[in-house]
Write a protein that holds these residues in place. Sequence first.
Motif: not given
Length: 415
Positions: A55, A164, A294, A340, A344-345, A347-348
Motif C-alpha cells: 500500500d 494514501n 488496518k 493507511s 477509508d473511514t 473519507l466515508a
Amino acid sequence: MTAIGALIGLLLSIYLIVKKIPPTYSLIAGAIVGGLLGGLSLIQTVVVMTDGVKDISSAIIRILTAGVLSGILIKTGAAATISNAIVRKLGEKRVFAALAIATMLLCAVGVFIDVAVITVAPIALSIGKRLNLSPSVLLIAMIGGGKCGNIVSPNPNTIIAAENFGADLSSVMFSNIIPAFIGLLFTLFVVIKLIPKQIQKMHDSDSLIDEVNELPALLPSLVAPIVTIMLLALRPIADINIDPLLALPIGGLVGIISMKQWSNILPSIEYGLSKMSSVAVLLIGTGTIAGIIKNSTLKDWILTGLAKANIGEIMIAPISGALMSGATASTTAGATLASSSFADTILAVGISAVWGAAMINSGATVLDHLPHGSFFHATGGVCELNFKERLKLIPYETLIGVVLAGATTISCIIA
C-alpha cells in the motif's frame, strides 16, 4: 482480527524501539505478534503485513527520488546559504524569528526537519553565544519553525498522507499554509515567552564563520527550491500534474547546474539517498504494522471512543495522526500509520481527501518528538543539550503541534 491483538503488537513495537532495537525490526516484530494475537494464522499475518507494505510502495519510490533535492541542498551548501541570508536579513535582534523562518522554509522546500535543524543550529549557537541566549530557547524556535514548514512541504509525511488518501500533493501542501503561519506566530509570540531565557551551560560554536566563504551565492542556491515549488504548483494553477517523483529531482538537478557544481552531483545524490534510504526502510516496517492495524477492529475502538466523548467525526483525522505519531515518535511513520489505517473511514464520513490528508499530517506533529524517536536525540545533540534539558522541551513542542492540528481542523470546518 481483534483490536486487542493490533494494540498489543503496536505497544510491543514501541517497547522494542525504546529498548533501542532498530525501529524497522521492532515494527515488523510487533506486526507479527499483533497478527497472531489478533486471531490470524501465521500465513494470514504475513499476507496482511506484505499487503500493508504494498500500500505504501509508491510513496517509498517518491521518497527515494526526493533524496536528489535534499542531498543537493545540503551537500552544495545551498541550505546553509539560505539560512544565513534569512538570519542576516532579519538581524540578530530578531533571532528567534530568523531561526524559525529559516528552518520553516528549509522544511517547506523538502529538507527533513532534523536535517533543517542541524543545518541552522550552528548559526543559532553562534548568535546565542553573542547574545547570551539559552540553547533550549533557540532550539524551540527552530523546532517550531520546522514543524510549521513540515506540514506544507513535499517531505515524506506529506507525500505519504496524500498518497494514501489519493489526494493531490500540491493541494494538501497548500491547504496547510494558513495553519503553518498560525503555528509560526504562536511559536514566536507565545511559546518562546513561556521558556526561561537562560540556562547555566552556554556553548561555543564559531566553526560556521570559517565555512561561509565556501558556500554558494544566494540566488543560485534559491533555484532548486523555486523550480521544485513551481513544478508542484502547476497542478492547482494550470491543471498540469508534475508528479513529485519528477519535480523534486528535476528541481535539484537544475539547482546544482545553476550553482555550477555539476562535479558534486554524485556525492550529493549519494548523500540524499543515504538519508532517504533510512526513511524508506523504516516505512517498510511501518507498512507491516499498518497492515495489521488496518485489518483490525482498532479503528472501530477509536471511533467508538470518539463517539462516547462527544467528539465530532472530523476529529478522527487529527487525533489518529497524533496518536500514531506518539506511538512511533516519527512524523513520517505517524502519518503513514494514520493515513493507511483510517483513510477509508475518514473519507466515508464525508471529509475530502485533501483535508483528511492535511489534518492527519498536522496531527502527526503533535507527538513526533518523543524520546523513543531519532528526532529527539538528533536535535538535542546538535544543540549540546543533555537528556534532561532536552526532555524539558517536550511540553512546548507538543503545544506547537496541538495548535497546528487545531488550526488545520478549524480551516477544514470553515472550508
